[in-house]
Design an enzyme around this catalytic site. Sequence first.
Site, short mmCIF file in Angstrom:
data_model
loop_
_atom_site.label_atom_id
_atom_site.label_comp_id
_atom_site.label_asym_id
_atom_site.label_seq_id
_atom_site.Cartn_x
_atom_site.Cartn_y
_atom_site.Cartn_z
N LYS A 106 0.83 -1.21 0.00
CA LYS A 106 0.00 0.00 0.00
C LYS A 106 0.86 1.26 0.00
O LYS A 106 0.63 2.18 -0.78
CB LYS A 106 -0.94 0.00 1.22
CG LYS A 106 -1.86 -1.23 1.27
CD LYS A 106 -2.77 -1.20 2.49
CE LYS A 106 -2.06 -1.30 3.83
NZ LYS A 106 -1.38 -2.59 4.09
N ARG A 142 11.53 -5.48 5.09
CA ARG A 142 11.23 -4.04 4.89
C ARG A 142 12.18 -3.17 5.72
O ARG A 142 12.41 -3.43 6.89
CB ARG A 142 9.79 -3.76 5.29
CG ARG A 142 9.46 -2.27 5.31
CD ARG A 142 8.00 -1.99 5.22
NE ARG A 142 7.21 -2.47 6.34
CZ ARG A 142 5.88 -2.37 6.41
NH1 ARG A 142 5.20 -1.83 5.41
NH2 ARG A 142 5.24 -2.83 7.46
N ARG A 151 11.11 -1.29 11.31
CA ARG A 151 10.04 -1.05 12.27
C ARG A 151 10.07 -2.13 13.35
O ARG A 151 10.26 -3.30 13.05
CB ARG A 151 8.68 -1.08 11.55
CG ARG A 151 8.30 0.26 10.98
CD ARG A 151 7.11 0.19 10.07
NE ARG A 151 5.96 -0.54 10.63
CZ ARG A 151 4.78 -0.64 10.00
NH1 ARG A 151 4.62 -0.07 8.82
NH2 ARG A 151 3.79 -1.31 10.54
N ARG A 157 -0.59 -9.37 13.56
CA ARG A 157 -1.20 -8.36 12.69
C ARG A 157 -2.05 -9.05 11.62
O ARG A 157 -3.10 -8.55 11.25
CB ARG A 157 -0.10 -7.50 12.04
CG ARG A 157 0.53 -6.52 13.04
CD ARG A 157 1.93 -6.11 12.65
NE ARG A 157 1.99 -5.29 11.46
CZ ARG A 157 3.09 -5.07 10.75
NH1 ARG A 157 4.25 -5.63 11.13
NH2 ARG A 157 3.07 -4.31 9.68
N ARG A 188 -10.05 0.04 9.24
CA ARG A 188 -9.56 -1.31 9.47
C ARG A 188 -10.57 -2.16 10.22
O ARG A 188 -10.27 -3.31 10.53
CB ARG A 188 -8.28 -1.24 10.29
CG ARG A 188 -7.01 -1.42 9.45
CD ARG A 188 -5.91 -1.31 10.45
NE ARG A 188 -4.65 -1.89 10.16
CZ ARG A 188 -3.62 -1.23 9.64
NH1 ARG A 188 -3.75 -0.02 9.17
NH2 ARG A 188 -2.45 -1.80 9.56
P1 ADP Z 1 2.23 -1.89 3.22
O1 ADP Z 1 2.22 -0.36 3.22
O2 ADP Z 1 1.01 -2.46 2.54
O3 ADP Z 1 2.45 -2.48 4.57
P2 ADP Z 1 4.82 -1.63 1.78
O4 ADP Z 1 4.51 -0.77 0.59
O5 ADP Z 1 5.53 -0.98 2.92
O6 ADP Z 1 3.47 -2.35 2.30
O7 ADP Z 1 5.63 -2.93 1.26
C1 ADP Z 1 6.13 -3.91 2.18
C2 ADP Z 1 7.54 -4.34 1.74
O8 ADP Z 1 7.45 -5.05 0.50
C3 ADP Z 1 8.51 -3.18 1.49
O9 ADP Z 1 9.78 -3.59 1.91
C4 ADP Z 1 8.45 -2.96 -0.02
O10 ADP Z 1 9.69 -2.46 -0.53
C5 ADP Z 1 8.20 -4.37 -0.53
N1 ADP Z 1 7.35 -4.40 -1.74
C6 ADP Z 1 6.35 -3.54 -2.08
N2 ADP Z 1 5.79 -3.88 -3.25
C7 ADP Z 1 6.43 -5.02 -3.67
C8 ADP Z 1 6.30 -5.89 -4.82
N3 ADP Z 1 5.40 -5.65 -5.76
N4 ADP Z 1 7.13 -6.95 -4.90
C9 ADP Z 1 8.05 -7.19 -3.93
N5 ADP Z 1 8.20 -6.43 -2.83
C10 ADP Z 1 7.42 -5.34 -2.69
P1 ADP Z 2 0.88 -2.16 7.89
O1 ADP Z 2 2.22 -1.98 7.30
O2 ADP Z 2 0.70 -3.38 8.72
O3 ADP Z 2 -0.26 -2.00 6.92
P2 ADP Z 2 0.39 0.28 9.43
O4 ADP Z 2 1.59 1.11 9.35
O5 ADP Z 2 -0.80 0.67 8.63
O6 ADP Z 2 0.82 -1.21 9.13
O7 ADP Z 2 -0.09 0.14 10.95
C1 ADP Z 2 0.80 -0.19 11.99
C2 ADP Z 2 0.03 -0.36 13.30
O8 ADP Z 2 -0.65 0.86 13.64
C3 ADP Z 2 -1.07 -1.42 13.26
O9 ADP Z 2 -0.57 -2.72 13.56
C4 ADP Z 2 -2.01 -0.91 14.36
O10 ADP Z 2 -1.53 -1.20 15.66
C5 ADP Z 2 -1.94 0.60 14.18
N1 ADP Z 2 -2.97 1.10 13.24
C6 ADP Z 2 -2.75 1.72 12.04
N2 ADP Z 2 -3.91 2.06 11.46
C7 ADP Z 2 -4.90 1.65 12.31
C8 ADP Z 2 -6.31 1.70 12.28
N3 ADP Z 2 -6.98 2.24 11.24
N4 ADP Z 2 -6.99 1.18 13.33
C9 ADP Z 2 -6.37 0.64 14.38
N5 ADP Z 2 -5.03 0.55 14.47
C10 ADP Z 2 -4.30 1.06 13.45
#
Ligand code: ADP
Ligand code: ADP
Length: 209
Positions: A13, A127, A155, A166, A88
């Site tokens: 995302k 990541r 992280r 999660r 969420r």
């Molecule tokens: P989210 O915001 O949904 O948690 P991220 O965009 O942070 O996900 O992506 C999670 C990890 O996967 C990061 O280290 C990112 O560089 C990697 N990543 C993102 N898109 C891809 C893809 N299409 N193929 C492989 N790795 C990816």
């Molecule tokens: P991810 O990479 O897992 O998509 P986020 O960065 O979006 O993670 O979220 C990290 C943490 O922050 C979650 O595990 C949760 O504890 C909290 N969090 C983020 N967004 C929300 C939400 N909309 N509702 C509740 N908790 C949230």
Amino acid sequence: MDLIFLGPPGAGKGTQARWIIEEFKTPQISTGDIIRAAIRDNTPLGAEFKSYTDAGKLVPDDLVNRMVDDRLKRDDCQGGFLLDGFPRTVAQAEALDGMLAKAGRKLNHVLLLEVDDAVLVERITGRRSDPDTGNVYHIKFNPPPADIADRLVQRSDDTEDVLRQRLDEYHSKTAPLIPFYEGKGYLRRIEGVGTPEDIRDRLFGVLKG
Ligand code: ADP
Ligand code: ADP
């Protein structure tokens, strides 16, 4: 456009949001980023947030809803927004409906990035992010330039154990949003496996279609 990004942790995302906000000139509102900033700044709420994020649990709805309500009222959101990581839970989605109705707005799309759990473990544990620019890398799939590798951080919740929690939260509390938004006609499913550029093109196909 008023957009929601839905998908499990590590679905890509944040990576895809960068392209969308550049193309459509809308702000990205990441509740995860707002929560991590509060933790970093040691605000009173930050300490409370940390007990949830460290355990891989969702923060209580009312706290997150208030944060998003305040954020969506700001000037930069008046032309559109990309919500990343919110809603969420169904209760959050209902609260969002109320916020939008009050402002006379309507969602355009809920973009669901579909990725299997087995792929997510490798994505999340590899990541790394750059504290100076906010850019996100992956040690294998998107390696950082050598000159910044030393300053990258991981992280604290990006461990396999916390990820399992999660994912449990995602499947039990967030996945019900899929039928919720499907029923309202907003859901767009996008296959989240492939190169980031392939996935961007699929997303743009939906957004410009
Ligand atoms: P989210 O915001 O949904 O948690 P991220 O965009 O942070 O996900 O992506 C999670 C990890 O996967 C990061 O280290 C990112 O560089 C990697 N990543 C993102 N898109 C891809 C893809 N299409 N193929 C492989 N790795 C990816
Ligand atoms: P991810 O990479 O897992 O998509 P986020 O960065 O979006 O993670 O979220 C990290 C943490 O922050 C979650 O595990 C949760 O504890 C909290 N969090 C983020 N967004 C929300 C939400 N909309 N509702 C509740 N908790 C949230």
